[in-house]
Scaffold this motif. Structure first.
Motif, short mmCIF file in Angstrom:
data_model
loop_
_atom_site.label_atom_id
_atom_site.label_comp_id
_atom_site.label_asym_id
_atom_site.label_seq_id
_atom_site.Cartn_x
_atom_site.Cartn_y
_atom_site.Cartn_z
N GLU A 27 0.73 -1.23 -0.01
CA GLU A 27 0.08 0.08 0.09
C GLU A 27 0.61 1.41 0.06
N HIS A 28 1.89 1.32 0.94
CA HIS A 28 2.58 2.66 1.01
C HIS A 28 3.43 2.89 -0.31
N CYS A 29 3.78 1.58 -0.91
CA CYS A 29 4.46 2.06 -2.09
C CYS A 29 3.85 2.72 -3.53
N LYS A 30 2.27 2.61 -3.42
CA LYS A 30 1.68 3.56 -4.25
C LYS A 30 2.04 4.69 -4.52
N LYS A 31 2.69 5.42 -3.44
CA LYS A 31 2.91 6.80 -3.52
C LYS A 31 4.50 7.05 -4.09
N MET A 32 4.96 5.95 -3.92
CA MET A 32 6.39 6.23 -4.57
C MET A 32 6.34 6.63 -6.05
N MET A 33 7.76 7.04 -6.54
CA MET A 33 7.61 7.62 -7.90
C MET A 33 8.68 6.83 -8.81
N LEU A 34 7.94 6.72 -10.25
CA LEU A 34 8.91 6.16 -11.04
C LEU A 34 8.71 6.81 -12.49
N PRO A 35 9.62 6.46 -13.45
CA PRO A 35 9.47 7.20 -14.62
C PRO A 35 8.23 6.99 -15.24
N SER A 36 7.35 7.75 -15.76
CA SER A 36 6.19 7.39 -16.52
C SER A 36 6.40 6.59 -17.94
N LEU A 37 5.36 5.75 -18.15
CA LEU A 37 5.10 4.57 -19.10
C LEU A 37 6.39 3.78 -19.17
N LEU A 38 6.95 3.41 -17.89
CA LEU A 38 8.10 2.54 -17.84
C LEU A 38 7.84 1.06 -17.74
N LEU A 39 6.52 0.76 -17.41
CA LEU A 39 6.13 -0.36 -16.94
C LEU A 39 5.33 -1.39 -18.20
N GLN A 40 5.07 -0.31 -19.17
CA GLN A 40 4.35 -1.05 -20.39
C GLN A 40 5.18 -1.89 -21.25
N PRO A 41 6.36 -1.62 -21.76
CA PRO A 41 7.33 -2.36 -22.20
C PRO A 41 7.54 -3.46 -21.59
N VAL A 42 7.92 -3.46 -20.24
CA VAL A 42 8.28 -4.70 -19.38
C VAL A 42 7.19 -5.70 -19.47
N VAL A 43 5.78 -5.11 -19.36
CA VAL A 43 4.89 -6.13 -19.29
C VAL A 43 4.36 -6.77 -20.64
N GLU A 44 4.62 -5.80 -21.56
CA GLU A 44 4.37 -6.27 -23.01
C GLU A 44 5.43 -7.38 -23.55
#
Length: 347
Positions: free
Chosen positions: A244-261
Motif C-alpha cells: 500500500e505505501h508503495c503506491k505513492k512512490m515515484m517512477l518514470p512514466s510509461l516505464l512498465l508497459q514495455p516490460v509487461v508487453e
C-alpha cells in the motif's frame, strides 16, 4: 530582475561595511601617530573614499571586460595608475586645498606619501583580484548551468524518442487485433477501439510528465492490460500485488508497459494455454522494487528470451535518468522469467 537588484544591494552593503572598517582602522593608526582624532578621521575618510571609488570602478570594469590571459600587464598598469591618482588626489584634498592647516599633520602627510601609495596599490590590487575571482566563479557557474541544461534537454529528447518508438509498435499490434476482431466479434472490436482511445489519450498526457506515482502508472497500465485481454481472451490472466505505501512512490512514466508487453509476448506467443503475468511492487533498501514474472517454454522461446527493444529501451531510460546500469535485472528461474526494476527515490 528583482534577484539582480537584490544581489547588487547586498554587494553594495558589504562593500560599504568593508570600507567603514578600514576608515576606523586608519583613524586609530593615525591617532597613534600623535594626530588628533578629528584630523585622523578626516584623513581616513578622504583616503578610503577615494580607494572605494577606485575599487568600485575596477569591479564594474571587470563585469564588462574581464582580464584574459596575456592582458595581466595591462591590468597591472591600470592598478598602478589608479594608485597614483588616489595618492595625488588625497594629497591635493588634504594638503593643498587648505582643508587641514595643522602644520604637524602636514608634515606627517608629506612623510607618509610613499606608504600611502603602497597601501593604495595593495588595496586596489586586492579588490581587482577578488573581483576577478568573483566574476570567474560566476562565469563558471553560468557555464555549468548551461551545460546541465543542455544535458537535460538531450536526455529529454532521447527519452521522448524512446517513447515515440514504443508507441507505434504497440499501436500496430492493437490495430491488427482490431482488424481481426472486426469480422468475427464486432462488439469486442468496438470495445478495444474505445480502450485504445483511452489508453492513447492517457499516454499523451503522461508524455509531459517525467515522474509519476506507482498508483498513476498502474492505473494507466490497467488500460493496456484490458486491451491485451481483448486480444488474447481468457488465455491472459494477471496478478497484481502492491504494498500500500508503495503506491505513492515515484517512477518514470510509461516505464512498465514495455516490460509487461515483453512478459506477455514471451509468455503467450509460444503457448496455447492460460498464462499468468504477475506484477509485484515493494520497497527494498529505500528503492521501489517492481517484479514482473511470466512463464515461458525454454524449448520454443529461443536462447535469449526478453532481450528485445522493449527491455533495452527501459534499460536506456533508467540510465539516462539515474546514471546507473544496475537498475534492471532479467533472470530465468525454471520456466519462469523474472524481470526486476529498482527505482531510486529522489527526496
Amino acid at each position: 530582475m528583482l534577484k539582480i537588484k537584490t544581489a547588487f544591494f547586498r554587494f553594495l552593503f558589504h562593500y560599504l561595511c568593508w570600507w567603514l572598517v578600514w576608515i576606523l582602522l586608519c583613524t586609530v593608526v593615525l591617532h597613534r601617530l600623535n594626530i588628533e582624532w578629528t584630523l585622523a578621521f578626516a584623513d581616513a575618510v578622504v583616503t578610503n573614499t577615494l580607494l572605494a571609488l577606485a575599487g568600485f570602478g575596477i569591479f564594474n570594469t571587470n563585469k564588462v571586460y574581464a582580464p584574459r590571459r596575456g592582458n595581466y600587464i595591462y591590468s597591472a598598469g591600470i592598478i598602478l595608475v589608479l594608485s597614483l591618482v588616489v595618492m595625488i588626489l588625497s594629497k591635493s584634498i588634504l594638503g593643498c586645498s587648505g582643508l587641514i592647516s595643522n602644520a604637524d599633520y602636514q608634515a606627517v602627510l608629506e612623510a607618509s606619501m610613499p606608504f600611502r601609495f603602497v597601501f593604495s596599490l595593495l588595496m586596489i590590487s586586492c579588490i581587482s583580484l577578488l573581483s576577478g575571482i568573483r566574476h570567474f566563479s560566476k562565469q563558471q557557474e553560468e557555464n555549468l548551468i548551461r551545460k546541465e541544461e543542455a544535458e537535460r534537454l538531450l536526455r529529454e529528447a532521447e527519452l521522448s524518442k524512446l517513447r515515440q518508438q514504443l508507441q507505434p509498435h504497440f499501436l500496430f499490434n492493437s490495430l491488427n487485433s482490431i482488424s481481426a476482431l472486426a469480422g468475427t466479434q464486432p462488439g469486442e472490436a468496438r470495445k478495444m477501439i474505445q480502450q485504445l482511445s483511452d489508453f492513447l489519450r492517457g499516454t499523451l498526457k503522461k508524455d509531459e510528465q517525467q515522474l509519476v506515482t506507482l498508483e498513476e502508472e498502474m492505473n494507466h497500465l490497467q488500460l493496456y492490460l484490458e486491451i491485451e485481454k481483448v486480444r488474447f481472451g481468457h488465455r491472459l490472466l494477471t496478478e497484481i500485488n502492491l504494498v500500500e505505501h508503495c503506491k505513492k512512490m515515484m517512477l518514470p512514466s510509461l516505464l512498465l508497459q514495455p516490460v509487461v508487453e515483453n512478459a506477455i509476448k514471451f509468455g503467450l506467443y509460444d503457448t496455447i494455454g492460460e498464462v499468468t503475468v504477475s506484477i509485484e511492487a515493494k520497497e527494498e533498501n529505500g528503492m521501489l522494487s517492481i517484479t514482473v514474472k511470466n512463464p515461458f517454454d525454454p524449448q520454443t522461446s529461443g536462447k535469449n528470451p526478453g532481450t528485445g527493444f522493449g527491455l533495452s529501451s527501459v534499460q536506456k531510460r533508467l540510465y539516462l535518468l539515474y546514471a546507473r546500469k544496475d537498475l534492471l535485472e532479467t533472470v530465468p528461474s525454471g520456466n519462469i522469467y523474472i524481470t526486476t526494476i529498482r527505482i531510486p527515490q529522489i527526496k
